[in-house]
Design a protein around this motif. Sequence first.
Motif, PDB file in Angstrom:
ATOM      1  N   LYS A  98      34.623  56.058  53.406  1.00 53.89           N
ATOM      2  CA  LYS A  98      35.665  55.324  54.124  1.00 53.89           C
ATOM      3  C   LYS A  98      35.208  53.952  54.606  1.00 53.89           C
ATOM      4  CE  LYS A  98      37.749  59.626  55.831  1.00 53.89           C
ATOM      5  NZ  LYS A  98      38.087  60.424  57.035  1.00 53.89           N
ATOM      6  N   MET A  99      33.964  53.601  54.344  1.00 52.82           N
ATOM      7  CA  MET A  99      33.413  52.353  54.869  1.00 52.82           C
ATOM      8  C   MET A  99      33.972  51.154  54.096  1.00 52.82           C
ATOM      9  SD  MET A  99      31.346  53.217  57.372  1.00 52.82           S
ATOM     10  CE  MET A  99      30.166  51.884  57.584  1.00 52.82           C
ATOM     11  N   LYS A 100      34.888  50.439  54.716  1.00 54.49           N
ATOM     12  CA  LYS A 100      35.452  49.240  54.088  1.00 54.49           C
ATOM     13  C   LYS A 100      34.541  48.034  54.283  1.00 54.49           C
ATOM     14  CE  LYS A 100      40.229  50.778  54.585  1.00 54.49           C
ATOM     15  NZ  LYS A 100      41.561  50.472  55.160  1.00 54.49           N
ATOM     16  N   THR A 101      33.740  48.077  55.315  1.00 53.60           N
ATOM     17  CA  THR A 101      32.835  46.978  55.599  1.00 53.60           C
ATOM     18  C   THR A 101      31.717  47.504  56.486  1.00 53.60           C
ATOM     19  OG1 THR A 101      32.709  44.689  56.398  1.00 53.60           O
ATOM     20  CG2 THR A 101      34.123  46.192  57.644  1.00 53.60           C
ATOM     21  N   GLY A 102      30.958  46.626  57.090  1.00 52.26           N
ATOM     22  CA  GLY A 102      29.869  46.997  57.981  1.00 52.26           C
ATOM     23  C   GLY A 102      29.232  45.725  58.502  1.00 52.26           C
ATOM     24  N   TYR A 103      28.239  45.878  59.364  1.00 46.00           N
ATOM     25  CA  TYR A 103      27.561  44.684  59.865  1.00 46.00           C
ATOM     26  C   TYR A 103      26.917  43.989  58.670  1.00 46.00           C
ATOM     27  CZ  TYR A 103      25.221  41.575  63.080  1.00 46.00           C
ATOM     28  OH  TYR A 103      24.818  40.441  63.760  1.00 46.00           O
ATOM     29  N   PRO A 104      27.161  42.675  58.467  1.00 45.45           N
ATOM     30  CA  PRO A 104      26.826  42.035  57.190  1.00 45.45           C
ATOM     31  C   PRO A 104      25.357  42.071  56.776  1.00 45.45           C
ATOM     32  CG  PRO A 104      28.427  40.705  58.367  1.00 45.45           C
ATOM     33  CD  PRO A 104      28.000  41.805  59.305  1.00 45.45           C
ATOM     34  N   ARG A 105      24.425  42.211  57.698  1.00 45.40           N
ATOM     35  CA  ARG A 105      23.027  42.319  57.262  1.00 45.40           C
ATOM     36  C   ARG A 105      22.676  43.737  56.809  1.00 45.40           C
ATOM     37  NH1 ARG A 105      19.265  42.214  60.243  1.00 45.40           N
ATOM     38  NH2 ARG A 105      20.221  42.165  62.307  1.00 45.40           N
ATOM     39  N   PHE A 106      23.459  44.706  57.227  1.00 42.40           N
ATOM     40  CA  PHE A 106      23.204  46.098  56.858  1.00 42.40           C
ATOM     41  C   PHE A 106      24.108  46.561  55.713  1.00 42.40           C
ATOM     42  CE2 PHE A 106      21.569  45.635  61.083  1.00 42.40           C
ATOM     43  CZ  PHE A 106      20.474  46.473  61.149  1.00 42.40           C
ATOM     44  N   PHE A 107      25.256  45.959  55.623  1.00 48.17           N
ATOM     45  CA  PHE A 107      26.248  46.327  54.615  1.00 48.17           C
ATOM     46  C   PHE A 107      26.604  45.068  53.837  1.00 48.17           C
ATOM     47  CE2 PHE A 107      30.501  46.889  52.986  1.00 48.17           C
ATOM     48  CZ  PHE A 107      30.594  48.229  52.620  1.00 48.17           C
ATOM     49  N   ILE A 108      26.196  44.997  52.577  1.00 48.38           N
ATOM     50  CA  ILE A 108      26.510  43.816  51.782  1.00 48.38           C
ATOM     51  C   ILE A 108      28.006  43.816  51.483  1.00 48.38           C
ATOM     52  CG2 ILE A 108      26.061  42.578  49.637  1.00 48.38           C
ATOM     53  CD1 ILE A 108      23.276  43.788  49.613  1.00 48.38           C
ATOM     54  N   HIS A 109      28.677  42.799  51.980  1.00 47.17           N
ATOM     55  CA  HIS A 109      30.133  42.711  51.887  1.00 47.17           C
ATOM     56  C   HIS A 109      30.590  42.916  50.441  1.00 47.17           C
ATOM     57  CE1 HIS A 109      34.176  40.955  52.169  1.00 47.17           C
ATOM     58  NE2 HIS A 109      34.080  41.099  53.477  1.00 47.17           N
ATOM     59  N   LYS A 110      31.728  43.587  50.281  1.00 45.78           N
ATOM     60  CA  LYS A 110      32.187  43.942  48.937  1.00 45.78           C
ATOM     61  C   LYS A 110      32.464  42.724  48.067  1.00 45.78           C
ATOM     62  CE  LYS A 110      33.841  48.542  50.146  1.00 45.78           C
ATOM     63  NZ  LYS A 110      34.961  49.497  50.157  1.00 45.78           N
ATOM     64  N   SER A 111      32.891  41.616  48.660  1.00 49.66           N
ATOM     65  CA  SER A 111      33.115  40.411  47.859  1.00 49.66           C
ATOM     66  C   SER A 111      31.799  39.870  47.317  1.00 49.66           C
ATOM     67  CB  SER A 111      33.823  39.336  48.689  1.00 49.66           C
ATOM     68  OG  SER A 111      33.001  38.891  49.755  1.00 49.66           O
ATOM     69  N   ILE A 112      30.722  40.043  48.073  1.00 50.69           N
ATOM     70  CA  ILE A 112      29.399  39.627  47.601  1.00 50.69           C
ATOM     71  C   ILE A 112      28.927  40.568  46.499  1.00 50.69           C
ATOM     72  CG2 ILE A 112      27.001  39.180  48.273  1.00 50.69           C
ATOM     73  CD1 ILE A 112      28.022  38.710  51.147  1.00 50.69           C
ATOM     74  N   GLN A 113      29.156  41.864  46.683  1.00 49.40           N
ATOM     75  CA  GLN A 113      28.780  42.827  45.652  1.00 49.40           C
ATOM     76  C   GLN A 113      29.490  42.535  44.326  1.00 49.40           C
ATOM     77  OE1 GLN A 113      28.896  47.036  46.833  1.00 49.40           O
ATOM     78  NE2 GLN A 113      28.889  46.431  48.983  1.00 49.40           N
ATOM     79  N   VAL A 114      30.764  42.216  44.409  1.00 51.54           N
ATOM     80  CA  VAL A 114      31.535  41.938  43.191  1.00 51.54           C
ATOM     81  C   VAL A 114      30.999  40.694  42.491  1.00 51.54           C
ATOM     82  CG1 VAL A 114      33.809  41.259  42.326  1.00 51.54           C
ATOM     83  CG2 VAL A 114      33.617  43.107  44.001  1.00 51.54           C
ATOM     84  N   PHE A 115      30.687  39.664  43.257  1.00 56.13           N
ATOM     85  CA  PHE A 115      30.153  38.430  42.685  1.00 56.13           C
ATOM     86  C   PHE A 115      28.786  38.678  42.049  1.00 56.13           C
ATOM     87  CE2 PHE A 115      28.776  33.810  43.766  1.00 56.13           C
ATOM     88  CZ  PHE A 115      28.937  33.438  42.443  1.00 56.13           C
ATOM     89  N   ALA A 116      27.930  39.417  42.743  1.00 55.16           N
ATOM     90  CA  ALA A 116      26.599  39.722  42.201  1.00 55.16           C
ATOM     91  C   ALA A 116      26.719  40.511  40.898  1.00 55.16           C
ATOM     92  CB  ALA A 116      25.786  40.508  43.225  1.00 55.16           C
ATOM     93  N   ALA A 117      27.658  41.438  40.849  1.00 51.92           N
ATOM     94  CA  ALA A 117      27.859  42.227  39.625  1.00 51.92           C
ATOM     95  C   ALA A 117      28.331  41.349  38.478  1.00 51.92           C
ATOM     96  CB  ALA A 117      28.856  43.344  39.891  1.00 51.92           C
ATOM     97  N   ALA A 118      29.178  40.370  38.788  1.00 55.81           N
ATOM     98  CA  ALA A 118      29.668  39.461  37.745  1.00 55.81           C
ATOM     99  C   ALA A 118      28.532  38.615  37.186  1.00 55.81           C
ATOM    100  CB  ALA A 118      30.773  38.575  38.307  1.00 55.81           C
ATOM    101  N   ILE A 119      27.636  38.163  38.056  1.00 57.60           N
ATOM    102  CA  ILE A 119      26.480  37.380  37.611  1.00 57.60           C
ATOM    103  C   ILE A 119      25.553  38.249  36.767  1.00 57.60           C
ATOM    104  CG2 ILE A 119      24.395  36.192  38.410  1.00 57.60           C
ATOM    105  CD1 ILE A 119      26.018  35.218  40.816  1.00 57.60           C
ATOM    106  N   ALA A 120      25.332  39.472  37.209  1.00 55.91           N
ATOM    107  CA  ALA A 120      24.469  40.389  36.451  1.00 55.91           C
ATOM    108  C   ALA A 120      25.067  40.714  35.090  1.00 55.91           C
ATOM    109  CB  ALA A 120      24.234  41.665  37.258  1.00 55.91           C
ATOM    110  N   ASP A 121      26.388  40.854  35.029  1.00 53.29           N
ATOM    111  CA  ASP A 121      27.045  41.137  33.750  1.00 53.29           C
ATOM    112  C   ASP A 121      26.834  39.998  32.758  1.00 53.29           C
ATOM    113  OD1 ASP A 121      27.956  43.590  34.548  1.00 53.29           O
ATOM    114  OD2 ASP A 121      29.974  42.896  35.081  1.00 53.29           O
ATOM    115  N   LYS A 122      26.850  38.780  33.259  1.00 49.52           N
ATOM    116  CA  LYS A 122      26.758  37.621  32.372  1.00 49.52           C
ATOM    117  C   LYS A 122      25.314  37.260  32.029  1.00 49.52           C
ATOM    118  CE  LYS A 122      28.439  32.918  31.668  1.00 49.52           C
ATOM    119  NZ  LYS A 122      29.365  31.870  32.152  1.00 49.52           N
ATOM    120  N   TYR A 123      24.414  37.354  33.027  1.00 53.08           N
ATOM    121  CA  TYR A 123      23.063  36.846  32.822  1.00 53.08           C
ATOM    122  C   TYR A 123      21.978  37.919  32.903  1.00 53.08           C
ATOM    123  CZ  TYR A 123      25.046  32.162  33.499  1.00 53.08           C
ATOM    124  OH  TYR A 123      25.779  31.013  33.372  1.00 53.08           O
ATOM    125  N   GLY A 124      22.329  39.106  33.329  1.00 48.66           N
ATOM    126  CA  GLY A 124      21.329  40.138  33.527  1.00 48.66           C
ATOM    127  C   GLY A 124      20.981  40.900  32.260  1.00 48.66           C
TER     128      GLY A 124
END
Length: 610
Positions: free
Chosen positions: A66-92
């Motif tokens: 149920k965790m939609k978010t969290g304190y940003p240093r402990f929980f990497i925000h979902k928009s950041i996760q999505v962006f990181a995944a997109a970079i990994a898909d292209k360059y990883g």
Amino acid sequence: MALAVEPLNQVDVGESIPPLTVHVSQQTMLDLLKHYLTVFEAVSVSLPTWRANVGYEEGEEWVLSKMKTGYPRFFIHKSIQVFAAAIADKYGKEGEQAILFPSHAIASRCSDFFKKLAPELNEQQVRILDLLPASAKERSEEYSIISPKISAVFFPMDKFSIAKQYWQHSGDGVSSRRAEYCHNLFSKGLLVDASTITSDDTSRFCKGPRRYQRKTSMDITTNATSDDQDSTQFVEQRFGRNLDLSMARNAKLACRRRIAGHLTADVELSDALRLEKDLTRTRHVADFSEDDVYLFPCGMNSIFNSHRIAMALKGPLRSVVYGFPYIDTLKVVEKFGPGCQFYGFGSTEELDDLQKRLEGGERFAALFTEFPGNPLLKSPDLERIRSLADKYDFLVVVDETVGNFLNVNVLPYADIVVSSLTKVFSGDSNVMGGSAILNPKARSYGPLKRTWDSDYEDHHWAEDSIFLERNSRDFVSRIERINANAEAICDVLRAHPRVKQVNYPKYSPTRALYDKCRNPGGGYGGLLSATFYSKPDAVAFFDNLDTVKGPSLGTNFTLSSPYVILAHYNELEWCESYGVETDLVRFSVGLEETNQLVGTFQRALDAISK
């Protein structure tokens, strides 16, 4: 017609605090009550019962799912996760994951951390990719205030825990607002691999979102009109404020002046920068100005960088952490250098021990302490610490987050004063920020200032700075109200026979040390904690306390948590050994009407008996 908004104290498990923290259309946002709305980055998450807090720490699916978010240093925000995944898909490569930082220098520090904790990894397994705007213009100094760039660290997926440690302890990660903007550029092919850009590459031009095209005076607040601006240009159309992002430089300056104590009026930004300095609330150190104030992405990042600079200036020496600290301060000193001398009680006897070590020839780079401490609210003897630092040449770093400069003046005793602006300076729980302040009268100021300036990079994202400036305008009036409310709650708790101990600077055995630094008219802050004679009493009280419940502090609404369980679940015995009880409940008192707030706490106390 305005939409009905659920009261803050009825937030479900895993929901953002404040709630309704989602990407929504302009019209929907205009329909919502502004008090409840934040755009991209809520800094707390609802854990409304004792069981939910334990379930979160135990990794129970009914909570984590149920965790939609969290304190940003402990929980990497979902928009950041999505962006990181997109970079990994292209360059990883296969089996790789990416984590995102705002510069190559920071990514390199993360890479070095990998090498320390996983020396078996080679350079091909931990590597850095820099992404820059395709347009030479947007890579220019003119656009440096926006700086839409990203550095990704690639690593094997099974080593994510190392990357997460660095993200949490350092506070170096990108903000969700930066990630959202840069992801938009990336998805359009306008944020590209830096290695593909040549020095004379002018063939590609990135116009980007129109909010960054318009040339706007840096000294005049502009007004948006539907005729010539789209709905992304102004923060007003996303949160309630007409301010072009090109005004970020002035927003940063206003924040620095406010942190310095020179700016206390609650006025628009265009007016704020024309005001004379408020000398009644400025930090009383000769020659001090906003030029000695530095912004950081979060409070922990200001501590992390203070530690780095201390080692650069003093050499690879151990540092001291004095008093029971916020968890990551100790982790930073332990993990990112030669080690730590920890004095967890913050006692006179421990200062005696430190003095004996110094007299015996032992040397330290810096001493880190909080004023007052969290969660026991004890105050260190800054005068004695300053005397030892001057005699034995170490830096003193004081975290004033809990006290805040309107209540206390700790700068005369420190070389560096750090603070989390995420907390009461902002109050709205929707933006991260941190600051570090140098004392121009400290003996170390000259070399410290030169070292600091040569190393410093401003990575507080432009849009975050605009939110922070807006939120902090009424900082003075909020502090006064919060001080009064906290004292009222403290009195209610102290009067109840089932409450074992209330921790608050006004009633602390170290009150005299707090008062020595307290400003005329300053109060005792908005943070307090309590323990009970039994765990069932603590649980009954917490579960029946009708406030918002989750991590963080300094919010404009009262925020409660079983702090030790949430911050130290895997080291509870260690906490107990320093007098920090497992069942301690911490309260960050907000701006509610005092009688209403007193009634809320009284009803929770009454529930213990029932």
